[in-house]
Design a protein around this motif. Structure first.
Motif, PDB file in Angstrom:
ATOM      1  N   VAL A  76       0.891  -1.227  -0.131  1.00 52.17           N
ATOM      2  CA  VAL A  76       0.059   0.007  -0.095  1.00 52.17           C
ATOM      3  C   VAL A  76       0.863   1.431   0.038  1.00 52.17           C
ATOM      4  N   ARG A  77       2.070   1.118   0.960  1.00 49.77           N
ATOM      5  CA  ARG A  77       2.778   2.470   0.976  1.00 49.77           C
ATOM      6  C   ARG A  77       3.432   2.794  -0.363  1.00 49.77           C
ATOM      7  N   ILE A  78       3.971   1.407  -0.984  1.00 47.44           N
ATOM      8  CA  ILE A  78       4.669   1.640  -2.459  1.00 47.44           C
ATOM      9  C   ILE A  78       3.590   2.299  -3.369  1.00 47.44           C
ATOM     10  N   GLN A  79       2.467   1.788  -3.447  1.00 48.98           N
ATOM     11  CA  GLN A  79       1.347   2.084  -4.313  1.00 48.98           C
ATOM     12  C   GLN A  79       0.811   3.707  -4.123  1.00 48.98           C
ATOM     13  N   ARG A  80       0.699   4.155  -2.964  1.00 53.17           N
ATOM     14  CA  ARG A  80       0.369   5.415  -2.716  1.00 53.17           C
ATOM     15  C   ARG A  80       1.710   6.497  -2.729  1.00 53.17           C
ATOM     16  N   GLY A  81       2.752   5.841  -3.196  1.00 50.41           N
ATOM     17  CA  GLY A  81       3.997   7.009  -3.477  1.00 50.41           C
ATOM     18  C   GLY A  81       4.599   7.176  -2.004  1.00 50.41           C
ATOM     19  N   MET A  82       4.463   6.498  -0.972  1.00 51.47           N
ATOM     20  CA  MET A  82       4.851   6.781   0.216  1.00 51.47           C
ATOM     21  C   MET A  82       6.360   6.676   0.166  1.00 51.47           C
ATOM     22  N   THR A 102      15.581  -7.674  -2.869  1.00 51.46           N
ATOM     23  CA  THR A 102      14.792  -7.045  -1.607  1.00 51.46           C
ATOM     24  C   THR A 102      14.477  -5.783  -2.001  1.00 51.46           C
ATOM     25  N   PHE A 103      15.156  -4.796  -2.493  1.00 54.95           N
ATOM     26  CA  PHE A 103      14.676  -3.449  -2.964  1.00 54.95           C
ATOM     27  C   PHE A 103      13.566  -3.575  -4.175  1.00 54.95           C
ATOM     28  N   ASN A 104      13.538  -4.370  -4.997  1.00 55.61           N
ATOM     29  CA  ASN A 104      12.532  -4.797  -5.709  1.00 55.61           C
ATOM     30  C   ASN A 104      11.159  -5.279  -5.241  1.00 55.61           C
ATOM     31  N   THR A 105      11.306  -6.042  -4.008  1.00 52.59           N
ATOM     32  CA  THR A 105       9.902  -6.442  -3.536  1.00 52.59           C
ATOM     33  C   THR A 105       9.435  -5.284  -2.722  1.00 52.59           C
ATOM     34  N   LEU A 106      10.517  -4.667  -1.417  1.00 50.44           N
ATOM     35  CA  LEU A 106      10.098  -3.899  -0.693  1.00 50.44           C
ATOM     36  C   LEU A 106      10.057  -2.452  -0.977  1.00 50.44           C
ATOM     37  N   GLY A 107      10.979  -2.043  -1.906  1.00 53.13           N
ATOM     38  CA  GLY A 107      10.807  -0.647  -2.198  1.00 53.13           C
ATOM     39  C   GLY A 107      12.112  -0.009  -1.828  1.00 53.13           C
ATOM     40  N   PRO A 108      12.439   1.321  -1.997  1.00 53.61           N
ATOM     41  CA  PRO A 108      13.925   1.908  -1.979  1.00 53.61           C
ATOM     42  C   PRO A 108      14.404   2.066  -0.596  1.00 53.61           C
ATOM     43  N   ILE A 109      13.860   1.623   0.520  1.00 49.34           N
ATOM     44  CA  ILE A 109      14.424   1.489   1.721  1.00 49.34           C
ATOM     45  C   ILE A 109      13.771   0.193   2.480  1.00 49.34           C
ATOM     46  N   TYR A 110      14.924  -0.404   3.240  1.00 47.65           N
ATOM     47  CA  TYR A 110      14.332  -1.569   4.177  1.00 47.65           C
ATOM     48  C   TYR A 110      15.211  -1.435   5.289  1.00 47.65           C
ATOM     49  N   ARG A 111      14.834  -2.332   6.215  1.00 46.13           N
ATOM     50  CA  ARG A 111      15.573  -2.747   7.379  1.00 46.13           C
ATOM     51  C   ARG A 111      15.967  -4.234   7.258  1.00 46.13           C
ATOM     52  N   GLU A 112      17.064  -4.470   7.917  1.00 46.78           N
ATOM     53  CA  GLU A 112      17.570  -5.989   7.868  1.00 46.78           C
ATOM     54  C   GLU A 112      18.165  -6.379   9.236  1.00 46.78           C
ATOM     55  N   ARG A 113      17.805  -7.311   9.889  1.00 41.02           N
ATOM     56  CA  ARG A 113      18.693  -7.757  11.117  1.00 41.02           C
ATOM     57  C   ARG A 113      19.338  -8.896  10.807  1.00 41.02           C
ATOM     58  N   LEU A 114      20.747  -9.263  11.418  1.00 39.90           N
ATOM     59  CA  LEU A 114      21.447 -10.306  11.114  1.00 39.90           C
ATOM     60  C   LEU A 114      22.112 -10.597  12.349  1.00 39.90           C
ATOM     61  N   GLY A 115      21.964 -11.559  13.163  1.00 41.36           N
ATOM     62  CA  GLY A 115      22.472 -11.615  14.238  1.00 41.36           C
ATOM     63  C   GLY A 115      22.346 -10.398  15.374  1.00 41.36           C
ATOM     64  N   THR A 116      23.305  -9.552  15.990  1.00 44.94           N
ATOM     65  CA  THR A 116      23.147  -8.528  16.653  1.00 44.94           C
ATOM     66  C   THR A 116      23.080  -7.277  15.900  1.00 44.94           C
ATOM     67  N   GLN A 117      23.300  -7.523  14.501  1.00 46.00           N
ATOM     68  CA  GLN A 117      23.410  -6.307  13.716  1.00 46.00           C
ATOM     69  C   GLN A 117      22.084  -6.146  13.146  1.00 46.00           C
ATOM     70  N   SER A 118      22.085  -4.649  12.957  1.00 42.05           N
ATOM     71  CA  SER A 118      20.838  -4.200  12.397  1.00 42.05           C
ATOM     72  C   SER A 118      21.236  -2.827  11.371  1.00 42.05           C
ATOM     73  N   THR A 119      20.782  -2.910  10.204  1.00 45.24           N
ATOM     74  CA  THR A 119      20.865  -1.871   9.284  1.00 45.24           C
ATOM     75  C   THR A 119      19.621  -1.437   8.591  1.00 45.24           C
ATOM     76  N   VAL A 120      19.668  -0.178   8.159  1.00 45.84           N
ATOM     77  CA  VAL A 120      18.769   0.324   7.309  1.00 45.84           C
ATOM     78  C   VAL A 120      19.429   0.468   5.859  1.00 45.84           C
ATOM     79  N   ASN A 121      19.020  -0.252   4.948  1.00 49.52           N
ATOM     80  CA  ASN A 121      19.427  -0.268   3.568  1.00 49.52           C
ATOM     81  C   ASN A 121      18.769   0.856   2.471  1.00 49.52           C
ATOM     82  N   ILE A 122      19.482   1.868   1.759  1.00 45.01           N
ATOM     83  CA  ILE A 122      19.022   2.551   0.853  1.00 45.01           C
ATOM     84  C   ILE A 122      19.440   2.465  -0.478  1.00 45.01           C
TER      85      ILE A 122
END
Length: 551
Positions: free
Chosen positions: A27-33, A101-121
């Motif tokens: 919904v967010r992607i469709q609405r341009g958010m 993942t960008f193709n699926t979730l859009g131009p920003i997403y979060r990811e956790r791996l073990g104790t690490q967490s990033t925001v990917n743009i």
């Protein structure tokens, strides 16, 4: 050179990810958010607070800021992600995972791996906002296995592993000898000498081993071993001011072992990133032992060269000369740093070793990609060769003038790194809260620009599948798809924390490509894109075979 960065990205879509989250993302992607330009948060500290009117965050879109927790993500359990990551052997395809993942979730997403967490743009406009908030002492993700090796072996750290004021002080001193224009003019002839020798030896090999053709000789080989030797020979010549004889008929076993050690170090780094290296060190785990042993060999090789260089400099001074040698002859970056006396010998060792370790695979591998792309794009090859020939004739043998007169060579390197970035991410920890894609991102969050999907995005590049070095003459500074001005070419990083060996690497690659194009026509048997794998750096799954035909 080291522009390598590490992504904790793991896999596309965890099976347990709830349907409602995916629907909300759609919904967010469709609405341009997810296509709002980035902005800086002004006074944002709690959920729902609106940025100050008229501030930079006013570019956030006017639909109401979204919380950090609302950023689309690949699953909330970092440990579940890590288990899947190991089980499915996703280390070597991180770049493809990020693109999917960008193709699926859009131009920003979060990811956790073990104790690490990033925001990917992904988008240049968002990357621009990230770099505007990096502060005076930009920080990127620390490669903890490397840092632990230095600490357990009681080695000093170079600028690659430092942060804060200590990093800045050392970096400013190094910049004068490796980044500034006068420094480049000093070491450029050394790189050119090695590039010319490489092409002379290759021409001899083609004539002796290749098949006879109407216009000359032709030989099909895997050039990767030769490119690794070239990169090490060039790095040693610039750093130590001496040749190490890798182009001889029987190159030294010591140097061959160094190349193997660098490859082993790179291959063992990714599995160690999400495990406690000190614990593995205490347990004597085989993986840690392999990693540490590789680094030990790298340091041992560098130490021998440094000691030899120091002795040579002392002998020169005792004879009444300076570190520059006879009549101001440039004898290497090592000599320049010692002569200036602003860095301790221990810090010089640390930084020279890092530059050595980062000067082989990270230039040899992009050269493989560049030669392959030239071979499968003959029209591009002829276009670049035509410009190089004119520039070389006008330069009268002056390598610096020749490079200035052939901007397509620079475009060739940038285009290669657009499609095949050595390091697939560049990270920063913003020093203040920011807004990206209308999401609030707190200060101190690890945010990373993902270079592989960036370089292949239709939202950023027109016809991204085309190999076109000429695109950088028109888009590099201008505003194009995706916004963000020039934040499209980030293979060497950006700003104060960009790759310290950037000028060495750029000129090393351009000079070799220039002399190859002046001497050979390149061709390949397949027009398919190369399959790639990720082992801390992006490289071909199988080294390509190139046909070199004499001109």
């Amino acid at each position: 050179m080291w522009s390598v960065s590490v992504s904790p990205s793991v896999f596309q879509g965890i099976q347990g990810m709830c349907v409602s989250v995916r629907q909300a993302v759609c919904v967010r992607i469709q609405r341009g958010m997810c296509v709002c330009p980035a902005g800086t948060v002004a006074g944002l500290g709690v959920e729902g607070v609106t940025p100050a009117k008229g501030g930079p965050a006013g570019r956030g879109g006017g639909r109401g800021l979204r919380r950090f927790e609302e950023i689309p993500h690949t699953g909330s359990s970092g440990w579940l992600n890590l288990v899947k990551f190991w089980r499915e052997d996703r280390f070597k395809l991180l770049h493809k995972h990020m693109e999917r993942t960008f193709n699926t979730l859009g131009p920003i997403y979060r990811e956790r791996l073990g104790t690490q967490s990033t925001v990917n743009i992904l988008l240049p406009s968002d990357i621009s906002e990230l770099f505007r908030s990096e502060g005076l002492h930009p920080r990127r993700m620390t490669l903890q296995p490397w840092a632990t090796h230095r600490e357990t072996r009681q080695h000093s750290k170079g600028v690659f592993l430092k942060n804060g004021t200590e990093w800045r002080a050392d970096r400013l001193l190094l910049n004068r000898e490796v980044m500034m224009a006068p420094a480049v003019r000093r070491f450029l002839p050394l790189l050119d000498e090695v590039a010319r020798d490489f092409c002379r030896l290759l021409a001899t090999r083609v004539e002796q081993e290749g098949g006879k053709e109407e216009r000359g000789h032709s030989l099909t080989i895997d050039p990767s071993p030769d490119l690794f030797r070239f990169a090490l020979e060039a790095s040693c010549h610039v750093l130590y001011g001496e040749r190490i004889g890798l182009f001889s008929t029987s190159p030294s076993q010591e140097s061959q072992k160094f190349i193997f050690a660098v490859e082993r170090m790179l291959a063992t780094t990714p599995p160690l990133l999400y495990l406690p290296p000190r614990l593995l060190w205490r347990l004597g785990a085989p993986l840690w032992t392999q990693h540490a042993t590789a680094w030990d060999h790298i340091f041992s090789h560098a130490e021998k060269r440094i000691q030899r260089g120091v002795q040579r400099l002392h002998s020169t001074k005792a004879a009444g000369g300076g570190s520059g040698g006879a009549e101001g002859e440039f004898t290497g970056i090592l000599g320049q740093l010692i002569d200036k006396g602003q860095l301790s010998l221990e810090l010089i060792r640390a930084n020279i070793t890092e530059l050595m370790a980062g000067g082989v695979d990270t230039t040899a591998v992009p050269l493989q990609f560049a030669l392959y792309e030239l071979g499968r794009n003959p029209a591009v090859q002829e276009q670049v060769r035509g410009q190089v020939r004119v520039a070389w004739a006008r330069a009268g043998g002056d390598a610096h003038k020749a490079l200035q007169g052939a901007p397509l060579l620079k475009g060739l390197v940038k285009e290669t790194l657009r499609l095949y970035p050595v390091g697939i991410t560049v990270q920063r920890y913003p020093v203040r809260d920011i807004i990206i894609q209308n999401y609030h991102i707190p200060a101190g969050t690890c945010v990373q620009a993902c270079l592989y999907p960036l370089g292949r995005s239709r939202d950023v590049f027109q016809d991204p599948e085309l190999f076109d070095p000429g695109r950088w003459g028109t888009q590099e500074s201008g505003e194009g798809p995706g916004g963000g001005g020039g934040f499209r070419s980030l293979a060497f990083g950006f700003g104060a924390r960009q790759c310290v060996g950037r000028r060495i690497a750029e000129n090393e690659m351009q000079l070799l490509l220039m002399h190859i194009l002046l001497s050979f026509r390149l061709s390949v048997s397949s027009s398919e894109e190369l399959s790639t794998k990720y082992t801390l750096i992006l490289q071909p799954e199988t080294p390509p075979r190139i046909t070199f035909s004499t001109l």
